[in-house]
Scaffold this active site. Sequence first.
Site, mmCIF file in Angstrom:
data_model
loop_
_atom_site.group_PDB
_atom_site.id
_atom_site.type_symbol
_atom_site.label_atom_id
_atom_site.label_comp_id
_atom_site.label_asym_id
_atom_site.label_seq_id
_atom_site.Cartn_x
_atom_site.Cartn_y
_atom_site.Cartn_z
ATOM 1 N N ASP A 1 -28.469 11.831 -28.706
ATOM 2 C CA ASP A 1 -29.676 11.361 -29.538
ATOM 3 C C ASP A 1 -30.787 12.200 -29.114
ATOM 4 O OD1 ASP A 1 -30.958 10.239 -31.897
ATOM 5 O OD2 ASP A 1 -31.366 8.520 -30.477
ATOM 6 N N HIS B 1 -39.902 5.449 -35.444
ATOM 7 C CA HIS B 1 -38.848 4.840 -34.321
ATOM 8 C C HIS B 1 -39.738 3.475 -33.898
ATOM 9 C CE1 HIS B 1 -37.157 8.884 -33.850
ATOM 10 N NE2 HIS B 1 -36.235 8.189 -34.121
ATOM 11 N N GLY B 2 -39.005 2.263 -33.697
ATOM 12 C CA GLY B 2 -39.669 1.162 -33.133
ATOM 13 C C GLY B 2 -39.587 -0.061 -34.230
ATOM 14 N N SER C 1 -34.415 0.402 -37.234
ATOM 15 C CA SER C 1 -34.962 -0.992 -36.877
ATOM 16 C C SER C 1 -35.893 -1.503 -37.748
ATOM 17 C CB SER C 1 -35.321 -0.950 -35.403
ATOM 18 O OG SER C 1 -33.994 -0.637 -34.629
ATOM 19 N N ASN D 1 -29.656 5.630 -37.967
ATOM 20 C CA ASN D 1 -29.962 5.456 -36.353
ATOM 21 C C ASN D 1 -30.438 3.899 -36.236
ATOM 22 O OD1 ASN D 1 -28.867 7.791 -35.919
ATOM 23 N ND2 ASN D 1 -30.613 8.749 -35.068
ATOM 24 N N VAL D 2 -29.901 3.199 -35.146
ATOM 25 C CA VAL D 2 -30.397 1.887 -34.857
ATOM 26 C C VAL D 2 -30.530 1.645 -33.438
ATOM 27 C CG1 VAL D 2 -30.403 -0.618 -35.256
ATOM 28 C CG2 VAL D 2 -29.605 0.747 -36.996
ATOM 29 N N THR E 1 -34.041 -0.112 -31.694
ATOM 30 C CA THR E 1 -34.977 -0.848 -30.940
ATOM 31 C C THR E 1 -34.441 -2.130 -31.341
ATOM 32 O OG1 THR E 1 -36.693 0.569 -31.422
ATOM 33 C CG2 THR E 1 -37.430 -1.677 -30.877
HETATM 34 P P1 13P Z 1 -35.149 2.582 -34.027
HETATM 35 O O1 13P Z 1 -35.456 2.408 -32.750
HETATM 36 O O2 13P Z 1 -36.377 2.398 -34.792
HETATM 37 O O3 13P Z 1 -34.092 1.781 -34.747
HETATM 38 O O4 13P Z 1 -34.711 4.171 -34.042
HETATM 39 C C1 13P Z 1 -33.556 4.599 -33.400
HETATM 40 C C2 13P Z 1 -33.476 6.174 -33.763
HETATM 41 O O5 13P Z 1 -33.837 6.548 -34.746
HETATM 42 C C3 13P Z 1 -33.183 6.625 -32.663
HETATM 43 O O6 13P Z 1 -32.712 8.327 -32.965
#
Ligand code: 13P
Length: 291
Positions: A81, A179-180, A210, A229-230, A232
């Site tokens: 990633d 992200h976060g 997330s 994508n998940v 956090t």
């Molecule tokens: P989150 O941490 O917001 O879920 O995002 C994860 C992500 O997109 C990793 O590439």
Amino acid sequence: MLASPKVMMADAQKKGYAVPAFNYYNLDVLFAVLEAAEEEDAPVIVQPYSAYVPFLHHEVLAKASLEAIAQSRTCAYLHLDHATDYELIMRCIGSDYTSVMVDGSALPLDENIALTKSVVKVAKSAGIYTEAELGRIFRVGVDDDQMDDGDETARVEDCVRMVEETGVCSLAPAVGTAHGVYTKPPKINFERIREIRAAVDVPLVLHGGSGTPDEMIREAISCGISKINVGTELKYAWSGAMKEMFNKGEKEPRVCSAYAREQVKEVAKKKLRLFGTSGHHRDIVEQGGLL
Ligand code: 13P
């Protein structure tokens, strides 16, 4: 069971569900997401964030992850990633990652395309799947003042250029998620997802899963998102559970880890149900998708 990213992504795209790509930081989280997928009869993607690759020792991480996937009763693959560093990507390709993301989104478009093209060339010849990023995906708590500015959303014409000029297998366009864990709901540009979906034929990836409200996730999938994508939420579930155990005075790591795994597993199972992934493991196997 190690599975083909191409078959998995194509099945999700065709049937209108999304496969979660879970970030993991240690074996607890890796085992928890694989167990969640087994229990949901779902395909799944496991992905270390690039900064964790050297931290967890490149080859140790790759071998442990691939062995965990091999022992799992469900379809999964190993994806790198957010890698910005060409050498890191090459090393992961050499360590048998099934899929790699090249993140040139901080570069001017032509340079992003050139970097992506150079990675795709090597990856394709090694049979490795690829993902590229366009536009800017913000970080909650870091880029808050810029998050309402739609200018950083990926442009349709740039997505078309990226796919046509690089031959990349999948695309993560910035569409308003971050992200976060959000302090206020994200403003997702669903129309842009639909436009990009209509303009390119590769599977589309949504980052920043997330904390994104469930109804927004469902709508994003209905607009054509095939991988989400998940990270956090799993991190918080693990660290929250560990803190709870420590506060109770528990000192045996195995007991703390077992509890944390259960908490992470519950979060992962909820995502698999929300994304419509549950039950699709057999579809991948029946299409000859095992590697
Ligand atoms: P989150 O941490 O917001 O879920 O995002 C994860 C992500 O997109 C990793 O590439």
